[in-house]
Design an enzyme around this catalytic site. Structure first.
Site, mmCIF file in Angstrom:
data_model
loop_
_atom_site.group_PDB
_atom_site.id
_atom_site.type_symbol
_atom_site.label_atom_id
_atom_site.label_comp_id
_atom_site.label_asym_id
_atom_site.label_seq_id
_atom_site.Cartn_x
_atom_site.Cartn_y
_atom_site.Cartn_z
ATOM 1 N N THR A 46 0.817 -1.211 0.000
ATOM 2 C CA THR A 46 0.000 0.000 0.000
ATOM 3 C C THR A 46 0.854 1.266 0.000
ATOM 4 O O THR A 46 0.424 2.300 -0.542
ATOM 5 C CB THR A 46 -0.957 0.010 1.205
ATOM 6 O OG1 THR A 46 -0.230 -0.276 2.401
ATOM 7 C CG2 THR A 46 -2.055 -1.026 1.034
ATOM 8 N N TYR A 109 -13.005 -2.012 2.996
ATOM 9 C CA TYR A 109 -14.284 -1.370 2.678
ATOM 10 C C TYR A 109 -15.483 -2.301 2.852
ATOM 11 O O TYR A 109 -16.479 -1.922 3.460
ATOM 12 C CB TYR A 109 -14.289 -0.778 1.256
ATOM 13 C CG TYR A 109 -15.534 0.041 0.984
ATOM 14 C CD1 TYR A 109 -15.643 1.346 1.465
ATOM 15 C CD2 TYR A 109 -16.610 -0.488 0.281
ATOM 16 C CE1 TYR A 109 -16.783 2.088 1.261
ATOM 17 C CE2 TYR A 109 -17.764 0.259 0.065
ATOM 18 C CZ TYR A 109 -17.845 1.542 0.555
ATOM 19 O OH TYR A 109 -18.979 2.272 0.344
ATOM 20 N N TYR A 135 -1.987 -9.752 5.705
ATOM 21 C CA TYR A 135 -1.731 -8.373 6.114
ATOM 22 C C TYR A 135 -2.963 -7.844 6.824
ATOM 23 O O TYR A 135 -4.023 -7.682 6.212
ATOM 24 C CB TYR A 135 -1.384 -7.527 4.883
ATOM 25 C CG TYR A 135 -1.035 -6.080 5.156
ATOM 26 C CD1 TYR A 135 -0.760 -5.597 6.435
ATOM 27 C CD2 TYR A 135 -0.979 -5.171 4.103
ATOM 28 C CE1 TYR A 135 -0.440 -4.280 6.659
ATOM 29 C CE2 TYR A 135 -0.654 -3.837 4.310
ATOM 30 C CZ TYR A 135 -0.385 -3.396 5.591
ATOM 31 O OH TYR A 135 -0.062 -2.076 5.802
ATOM 32 N N ARG A 140 -6.822 0.865 7.949
ATOM 33 C CA ARG A 140 -7.087 1.105 6.528
ATOM 34 C C ARG A 140 -8.255 0.263 5.995
ATOM 35 O O ARG A 140 -8.927 0.665 5.052
ATOM 36 C CB ARG A 140 -5.838 0.811 5.695
ATOM 37 C CG ARG A 140 -4.741 1.853 5.826
ATOM 38 C CD ARG A 140 -3.559 1.497 4.952
ATOM 39 N NE ARG A 140 -2.511 2.509 4.998
ATOM 40 C CZ ARG A 140 -2.388 3.519 4.148
ATOM 41 N NH1 ARG A 140 -3.266 3.676 3.174
ATOM 42 N NH2 ARG A 140 -1.396 4.393 4.255
ATOM 43 N N LYS A 164 1.689 -9.917 8.445
ATOM 44 C CA LYS A 164 2.122 -8.554 8.751
ATOM 45 C C LYS A 164 1.031 -7.960 9.625
ATOM 46 O O LYS A 164 -0.073 -7.675 9.162
ATOM 47 C CB LYS A 164 2.315 -7.747 7.471
ATOM 48 C CG LYS A 164 2.717 -6.297 7.725
ATOM 49 C CD LYS A 164 2.805 -5.496 6.432
ATOM 50 C CE LYS A 164 3.139 -4.032 6.718
ATOM 51 N NZ LYS A 164 3.145 -3.207 5.488
ATOM 52 N N ILE A 206 7.882 -5.388 8.298
ATOM 53 C CA ILE A 206 7.796 -4.797 6.961
ATOM 54 C C ILE A 206 7.558 -3.322 7.214
ATOM 55 O O ILE A 206 6.492 -2.921 7.675
ATOM 56 C CB ILE A 206 6.697 -5.432 6.103
ATOM 57 C CG1 ILE A 206 7.045 -6.891 5.813
ATOM 58 C CG2 ILE A 206 6.523 -4.663 4.797
ATOM 59 C CD1 ILE A 206 5.960 -7.659 5.075
#
Length: 293
Positions: A46, A109, A135, A140, A164, A206
């Protein structure tokens, strides 16, 4: 997956003034990571702004990084999204021969249930030719992948090898480390809590800040893995202020300002992101000058 232990960085996509991909700057950034001691590179995470890139631009970024890296470091490719079928089709059709693993974000979303998250990654695991790093970044995605779902996936699919974890919740991270299968890796996705996570049994990070200060941040992670706590925390506190700074007005606007101060690339980001304001730019530049002198 020993190659995923240590410090990975989520590469930015540098742009020119006309917002085209700056291939030469991307090559410089890759070289800077290699020289700085980073352990592996993440392409089109991202931080690389893939949501604003065309398919042709994504291919350009991938090819540029593969060429610039020239086999020196393991590469991880971001392949995720909130359309499960589309992610599955990409994994079935893309040439992944240059990559060690894929990083796949939890669907954003849509706000799926835990069962929906499980079924999404089940579909991905059944087709992926490479190991998968989950992830989790609820800030987000608007949904949190719970430890119970992660452990269920890790136990059910051998090619789901790591997560992650970027919930910003050290208690949740410790629960993952406590209950994970033996060889499953819990990787920090939050620069500020990387060292505590490593000391609790995490496998590394990361990172975003790591690509701006690869020498210092990768050294901190190595010291943490070696349980050299005091030395590791010296480096943590050296970088703590700039970690806050680079996320103050959004990622990757902050880290791109670091790269501008380092002379590696310009600070352009694509809308709806905007560059950081003058006050923050000055603070970042002053920090960079203090560290690199």
């Amino acid at each position: 997956m020993q190659s995923l232990i240590g410090t990975g960085v989520a590469l930015v996509t540098p742009f020119k003034k006309d917002f085209s991909v700056d291939v030469e700057a991307l090559k410089r950034i890759v070289a800077y990571q290699i020289e700085g001691g980073i352990d592996y590179l993440v392409v089109l995470g991202t931080t690389g702004e893939p949501a604003t890139l065309t398919q042709e631009e994504k291919e350009l970024v991938i090819n540029t990084v593969v060429e610039a890296n020239n086999g020196k470091l393991p590469l991880v490719l971001g392949v995720g999204g909130n359309n499960t079928h589309q992610v599955v089709e990409e994994l079935k059709t893309r040439d992944l021969s240059a990559f060690t693993a894929v990083l796949s974000v939890s669907p954003y979303y849509n706000k799926p249930t835990q069962e929906g998250i499980y079924q999404h990654f089940k579909a991905i695991a059944e087709v992926s030719p490479l190991p998968i790093i989950l992830y989790n970044v609820p800030g987000r995605t608007a949904s949190n992948m719970l430890p119970s779902t992660v452990i269920r996936l890790a136990n059910d699919f051998k090619n789901i090898v790591a997560i992650k974890e970027a919930a910003g919740d050290i208690v949740q991270a410790m629960k993952l480390i406590q209950t994970k299968p033996k060889d499953f890796l819990v990787i920090s996705g939050d620069d500020m809590v990387t060292l505590p996570m490593v000391l609790a049994g995490g496998a590394g990070v990361i990172s975003v800040i790591g690509e701006g200060f690869p020498k210092q941040f990768s050294a901190m992670v190595r010291l943490g893995l070696e349980r050299k706590v005091d030395e590791a925390y010296q480096l943590h506190y050296l970088l703590a202020d700039v970690i806050d700074m680079i996320f103050e007005q959004g990622n990757p606007a902050g880290i791109k300002e670091v790269f501008k101060a380092l002379g590696l690339s310009e600070n352009y980001v694509r809308l709806p992101l905007v560059t950081v304001n003058e006050d923050l730019a000055n603070r970042i530049r002053n920090f960079v000058e203090k560290i690199v002198i």
